[in-house]
Design an enzyme around this catalytic site. Structure first.
Site, PDB file in Angstrom:
ATOM      1  N   GLY A   1       0.853  -1.187   0.000  1.00 48.80           N
ATOM      2  CA  GLY A   1       0.000   0.000   0.000  1.00 48.80           C
ATOM      3  C   GLY A   1       0.888   1.236   0.000  1.00 48.80           C
ATOM      4  O   GLY A   1       1.614   1.477  -0.957  1.00 48.80           O
TER       5      GLY A   1
ATOM      6  N   MET B   1       5.148  -7.682  -2.131  1.00 48.02           N
ATOM      7  CA  MET B   1       5.187  -8.949  -1.405  1.00 48.02           C
ATOM      8  C   MET B   1       4.477 -10.046  -2.181  1.00 48.02           C
ATOM      9  O   MET B   1       4.984 -11.147  -2.336  1.00 48.02           O
ATOM     10  CB  MET B   1       4.476  -8.789  -0.061  1.00 48.02           C
ATOM     11  CG  MET B   1       5.178  -7.866   0.875  1.00 48.02           C
ATOM     12  SD  MET B   1       6.612  -8.705   1.522  1.00 48.02           S
ATOM     13  CE  MET B   1       7.194  -7.466   2.607  1.00 48.02           C
ATOM     14  N   GLY B   2       3.277  -9.723  -2.639  1.00 45.65           N
ATOM     15  CA  GLY B   2       2.469 -10.712  -3.345  1.00 45.65           C
ATOM     16  C   GLY B   2       3.182 -11.253  -4.578  1.00 45.65           C
ATOM     17  O   GLY B   2       2.929 -12.387  -5.002  1.00 45.65           O
TER      18      GLY B   2
ATOM     19  N   GLU C   1      -4.185  -9.932 -11.067  1.00 46.72           N
ATOM     20  CA  GLU C   1      -3.584  -8.636 -10.731  1.00 46.72           C
ATOM     21  C   GLU C   1      -4.208  -7.591 -11.647  1.00 46.72           C
ATOM     22  O   GLU C   1      -4.223  -7.724 -12.861  1.00 46.72           O
ATOM     23  CB  GLU C   1      -2.056  -8.718 -10.904  1.00 46.72           C
ATOM     24  CG  GLU C   1      -1.320  -7.401 -10.886  1.00 46.72           C
ATOM     25  CD  GLU C   1      -1.494  -6.574  -9.607  1.00 46.72           C
ATOM     26  OE1 GLU C   1      -1.121  -7.040  -8.532  1.00 46.72           O
ATOM     27  OE2 GLU C   1      -2.023  -5.436  -9.720  1.00 46.72           O
TER      28      GLU C   1
ATOM     29  N   GLN D   1      -3.153 -11.900  -1.897  1.00 43.66           N
ATOM     30  CA  GLN D   1      -2.262 -10.877  -1.346  1.00 43.66           C
ATOM     31  C   GLN D   1      -2.449  -9.540  -2.049  1.00 43.66           C
ATOM     32  O   GLN D   1      -1.483  -8.847  -2.350  1.00 43.66           O
ATOM     33  CB  GLN D   1      -0.799 -11.319  -1.375  1.00 43.66           C
ATOM     34  CG  GLN D   1      -0.425 -12.117  -0.145  1.00 43.66           C
ATOM     35  CD  GLN D   1       1.064 -12.209   0.081  1.00 43.66           C
ATOM     36  OE1 GLN D   1       1.805 -11.257  -0.065  1.00 43.66           O
ATOM     37  NE2 GLN D   1       1.514 -13.401   0.429  1.00 43.66           N
TER      38      GLN D   1
ATOM     39  N   SER E   1      -3.589  -5.629  -1.531  1.00 43.69           N
ATOM     40  CA  SER E   1      -3.406  -4.826  -0.308  1.00 43.69           C
ATOM     41  C   SER E   1      -4.757  -4.486   0.322  1.00 43.69           C
ATOM     42  O   SER E   1      -5.106  -3.310   0.487  1.00 43.69           O
ATOM     43  CB  SER E   1      -2.600  -3.559  -0.619  1.00 43.69           C
ATOM     44  OG  SER E   1      -1.235  -3.836  -0.532  1.00 43.69           O
ATOM     45  N   ALA E   2      -5.484  -5.537   0.687  1.00 43.74           N
ATOM     46  CA  ALA E   2      -6.825  -5.341   1.244  1.00 43.74           C
ATOM     47  C   ALA E   2      -6.795  -4.667   2.612  1.00 43.74           C
ATOM     48  O   ALA E   2      -7.807  -4.140   3.071  1.00 43.74           O
ATOM     49  CB  ALA E   2      -7.529  -6.690   1.349  1.00 43.74           C
TER      50      ALA E   2
ATOM     51  N   CYS F   1      16.615 -16.704   5.485  1.00 49.13           N
ATOM     52  CA  CYS F   1      16.228 -18.079   5.786  1.00 49.13           C
ATOM     53  C   CYS F   1      15.673 -18.108   7.205  1.00 49.13           C
ATOM     54  O   CYS F   1      15.956 -17.222   7.999  1.00 49.13           O
ATOM     55  CB  CYS F   1      17.371 -19.063   5.599  1.00 49.13           C
ATOM     56  SG  CYS F   1      18.586 -19.067   6.874  1.00 49.13           S
TER      57      CYS F   1
HETATM   58  P1  NAD Z   1       1.401  -3.893  -2.762  1.00 46.82           P
HETATM   59  O1  NAD Z   1       0.534  -2.737  -2.405  1.00 46.82           O
HETATM   60  O2  NAD Z   1       2.786  -3.668  -3.197  1.00 46.82           O
HETATM   61  O3  NAD Z   1       0.678  -4.771  -3.864  1.00 46.82           O
HETATM   62  C1  NAD Z   1      -0.702  -5.062  -3.853  1.00 46.82           C
HETATM   63  C2  NAD Z   1      -1.088  -5.462  -5.259  1.00 46.82           C
HETATM   64  O4  NAD Z   1      -2.455  -5.836  -5.285  1.00 46.82           O
HETATM   65  C3  NAD Z   1      -0.922  -4.330  -6.259  1.00 46.82           C
HETATM   66  O5  NAD Z   1      -0.139  -4.771  -7.319  1.00 46.82           O
HETATM   67  C4  NAD Z   1      -2.353  -3.998  -6.687  1.00 46.82           C
HETATM   68  O6  NAD Z   1      -2.426  -3.579  -8.019  1.00 46.82           O
HETATM   69  C5  NAD Z   1      -3.040  -5.327  -6.481  1.00 46.82           C
HETATM   70  N1  NAD Z   1      -4.483  -5.226  -6.241  1.00 46.82           N
HETATM   71  C6  NAD Z   1      -5.127  -4.436  -5.354  1.00 46.82           C
HETATM   72  N2  NAD Z   1      -6.434  -4.672  -5.376  1.00 46.82           N
HETATM   73  C7  NAD Z   1      -6.626  -5.646  -6.285  1.00 46.82           C
HETATM   74  C8  NAD Z   1      -7.772  -6.354  -6.712  1.00 46.82           C
HETATM   75  N3  NAD Z   1      -8.981  -6.100  -6.206  1.00 46.82           N
HETATM   76  N4  NAD Z   1      -7.597  -7.313  -7.653  1.00 46.82           N
HETATM   77  C9  NAD Z   1      -6.381  -7.594  -8.176  1.00 46.82           C
HETATM   78  N5  NAD Z   1      -5.275  -6.945  -7.804  1.00 46.82           N
HETATM   79  C10 NAD Z   1      -5.388  -5.994  -6.844  1.00 46.82           C
HETATM   80  O7  NAD Z   1       1.350  -4.826  -1.459  1.00 46.82           O
HETATM   81  P2  NAD Z   1       2.250  -6.082  -1.080  1.00 46.82           P
HETATM   82  O8  NAD Z   1       3.492  -5.624  -0.415  1.00 46.82           O
HETATM   83  O9  NAD Z   1       2.355  -7.015  -2.217  1.00 46.82           O
HETATM   84  O10 NAD Z   1       1.342  -6.720   0.060  1.00 46.82           O
HETATM   85  C11 NAD Z   1       0.053  -7.209  -0.272  1.00 46.82           C
HETATM   86  C12 NAD Z   1      -0.756  -7.541   0.961  1.00 46.82           C
HETATM   87  O11 NAD Z   1      -0.322  -8.742   1.557  1.00 46.82           O
HETATM   88  C13 NAD Z   1      -0.699  -6.479   2.043  1.00 46.82           C
HETATM   89  O12 NAD Z   1      -1.952  -6.363   2.652  1.00 46.82           O
HETATM   90  C14 NAD Z   1       0.323  -7.007   2.980  1.00 46.82           C
HETATM   91  O13 NAD Z   1       0.199  -6.491   4.266  1.00 46.82           O
HETATM   92  C15 NAD Z   1       0.030  -8.489   2.910  1.00 46.82           C
HETATM   93  N6  NAD Z   1       1.189  -9.291   3.173  1.00 46.82           N
HETATM   94  C16 NAD Z   1       1.157 -10.245   4.096  1.00 46.82           C
HETATM   95  C17 NAD Z   1       2.269 -11.003   4.337  1.00 46.82           C
HETATM   96  C18 NAD Z   1       2.310 -12.020   5.336  1.00 46.82           C
HETATM   97  O14 NAD Z   1       1.451 -12.046   6.153  1.00 46.82           O
HETATM   98  N7  NAD Z   1       3.299 -12.869   5.270  1.00 46.82           N
HETATM   99  C19 NAD Z   1       3.398 -10.815   3.633  1.00 46.82           C
HETATM  100  C20 NAD Z   1       3.388  -9.868   2.691  1.00 46.82           C
HETATM  101  C21 NAD Z   1       2.303  -9.108   2.454  1.00 46.82           C
END
Ligand code: NAD
Length: 596
Positions: free
Chosen positions: A54, A178-179, A197, A264, A266-267, A428
């Protein structure tokens, strides 16, 4: 955030090599890690200071960035810099063993701890969203998350599919910072990944860095290719350009049920992270500017359809798991606000038949047993910028832990498949387990010493420190970790979901963890609110220790990498997990009221 600074414009990313611009390597390391977070290869939107997740930022504004750089360049070896939500606010004389930088990001007092308050304060320039490793200068690109995703999916394979994802199809959404690790982590486990995506540029980026193999606008084509690959047992990944909620619904219409469904996007941030259905990215970005309330409502409506589709796929046989983006929590709050008796949008199920939390989070499902052993994503970064330094550490970790087959497999796969972004780095999972085999030095002078009682993390850090002292590694190495770690986070919808004793929301633990990291002498210590799951939903910490080959570094490393994973054990022992209590006994970690 203002216009990008001249320093960044002239040469974005971290300085490499052995010459330093600060007074010592500890300050230099902080500066290189900050700059590395803003390397265009590493950050998602560096010109806006956004690193990932986000709006997770490295500094509050470009003026604040310049001021942090100036402070770090002047900071003495016995001084400590204070950074409040991405802005330097004070500098004090402390002592050599104290942290050089202390960071607090996005923290709000309980009753005010909401996105609404946060956005008001952000608009006034008073606060910044630090996410997890964005504001603590420890993000290392998508590779940082990849091993965690690999481990989690491997565990899913072990629990549900006889040990492997071969021939299995994983459906997910979001190919961001991350995703983006998901397709590669699936294929590393032998499986097939379809990732929805909405932003085509993000799919292209994952293809360029070899994290994803193909892209398409056509779901039928994606399903056909995925099924073909799964049938022949070949790993394969494809990004489908579209909104994840729409894609899942289209799968339901086709009666296509994957083996695993997760997400994943960014909900965690309905306004600036998640995209509502029915818009292109550009149209949605315009709507956000023009009418943020409408954007947020439509975003939450799409999330509700998204979660309902996941639940419906689960009903039809898919293994469903939330991957830590709080999509269940967002929908639960939305339904509570909007009347939870409404039938679900996709399935028509009633609130009595279905709730968002009917599918589990990935921590209780797969990660908690590792946390009980103090295991978590340990990571290290070569400040030289030389990949050979990381390759030397790859050898070292394999030499040090000859019996850990999964770790060896990971290191080999990572060498082969993971491209470095910015400063070369590796991750790791290591924990608090101790060993009686003497192998690394506690002196830092490159001698072999007694390492009885040292945790895995401490042993490995001391080995790296020796390699720096011996000149086998060209420049110091920063050892750090994710905020998602065994003893560093309270996050009831994620890391501390469904704790055995019900202590999910108790945030004393991360605060104690940050204090302990200071006491143990980590070089950078940070404490953040809202990472991963959004403002008000989590509290978590990070640390850095700079291994420059000195005795001081060895002393700090031994203390920090004993106490930090030790806290993971203590936290889970206190919650009553037998595995943690066993680990505490095995690693000689005191749990004061264990027997009372
Ligand atoms: P980011 O904001 O870099 O990427 C999110 C992606 O989702 C973007 O590319 C966006 O275009 C896409 N997107 C958003 N809404 C969408 C929808 N409705 N349909 C399709 N695509 C959509 O975020 P990130 O760093 O990749 O993290 C993603 C989420 O996962 C975050 O909420 C983060 O906190 C969570 N996360 C959790 C963990 C974990 O628990 N291990 C690790 C990493 C990330």
């Amino acid at each position: 955030v203002g216009e990008p600074s001249d320093r960044w414009r002239a040469d974005p990313g971290a300085t490499t090599g052995t010459d330093v611009e600060c007074e010592g390597w500890r300050q230099e390391a902080a500066l290189r890690m900050l700059d590395n977070n803003l390397d265009p290869e590493v950050a998602e939107r560096p010109a806006d200071l956004v690193v990932y997740g986000g709006t997770g930022r490295a500094a509050r504004s470009w003026d604040a960035y310049d001021a942090i750089v100036a402070e770090l360049r002047e900071l003495g070896d016995t001084e400590t810099l204070l950074v409040q939500s991405g802005k330097p606010v004070g500098r004090f004389e402390t002592h050599e063993r104290a942290p050089r930088v202390l960071i607090a990001n996005s923290n709000l007092v309980g009753r005010w701890d909401t996105w609404e308050q946060f956005h008001e304060l952000e608009a006034k320039g008073l606060i910044m969203y630090g996410q997890m490793t964005a504001g603590s200068w420890a993000y290392i690109g998508t590779q940082g998350i990849i091993q965690g995703t690999y481990e989690t999916l491997a565990e899913a394979g072990r629990q549900h599919f006889d040990g492997s994802l071969e021939g299995r199809i994983v459906v997910t959404g979001g190919l961001g910072g991350m995703g983006g690790a998901q397709p590669l982590a699936v294929t590393m486990n032998g499986g097939v990944c379809i990732a929805a995506e909405v932003d085509e540029g993000r799919i292209d980026r994952r293809i360029e860095t070899d994290y994803c193999e193909a892209k398409t606008d056509d779901l039928d084509e994606a399903i056909e290719r995925a099924e073909g690959a799964a049938e022949s047992g070949e790993p394969y990944s494809v990004g489908v350009h579209g909104n994840a909620a729409d894609v899942l619904e289209a799968m339901l219409e086709r009666d296509f049920v994957p083996d695993i469904v997760t997400d994943q996007t960014s909900a965690h941030d309905a306004l600036e992270g998640y995209y509502p259905s029915g818009y292109t990215v550009a149209e949605a970005d315009e709507l956000r500017e023009a009418d943020p309330d409408r954007y947020e409502r439509e975003s939450l409506e799409t999330m509700e359809r998204h979660v309902d589709a996941v639940l419906e796929l689960q009903e039809r046989g898919a293994v469903a798991v939330e991957y830590g983006n709080n999509i269940r929590g967002q929908v639960a709050d939305f339904r509570a606000d909007g009347g939870s008796e409404d039938p679900w949008p996709v399935s028509g199920a009633t609130a009595r038949e279905r709730v968002p939390f009917d599918f589990p989070g990935f921590v209780p499902a797969y990660v908690r047993p590792l946390f009980c052993e103090g295991k978590g994503p340990f990571r290290w970064v070569a400040l030289s910028g030389d990949p050979a330094d990381i390759h030397r550490t790859d050898e070292a970790v394999k030499e040090l832990f000859p019996g850990k087959d999964a770790l060896h497999r990971w290191i080999d796969l990572a060498q082969e498949r993971v491209s470095f972004q910015g400063l070369p780095a590796r991750v790791c999972w290591l924990g608090a387990a101790t060993s009686e085999t003497p192998q690394a030095s506690r002196s830092g002078a490159g001698e072999t010493g007694d390492e009885e009682g040292l945790t895995e993390r401490a042993r490995f850090a001391l080995r790296i420190n020796d390699l720096v002292a011996d000149g086998e590694i060209r420049a110091p190495v920063v050892v750090t970790r994710d905020h998602l770690d065994a003893g560093s986070v309270a996050s009831p919808n994620r890391e501390t979901e469904a704790m055995r004793d019900g202590s999910d929301a108790v945030a004393d633990w991360p605060i104690l963890n940050a204090l302990l990291n200071c006491a143990a002498g980590a070089d950078v210590v940070s404490v953040h609110d809202g990472g991963g799951v959004g403002i008000g939903n989590s509290l978590h910490t990070n640390n850095h220790v700079v291994l420059d080959g000195s005795g001081l570094a060895a002393e700090k490393a031994e203390r920090v990498f004993t106490t930090d994973p030790g806290m993971g054990v203590v936290r889970h022992a206190d919650a009553g997990y037998e595995r943690a209590l066993e680990q505490a006994r095995a690693s000689d970690i005191a749990v004061p009221m264990e027997d009372r």
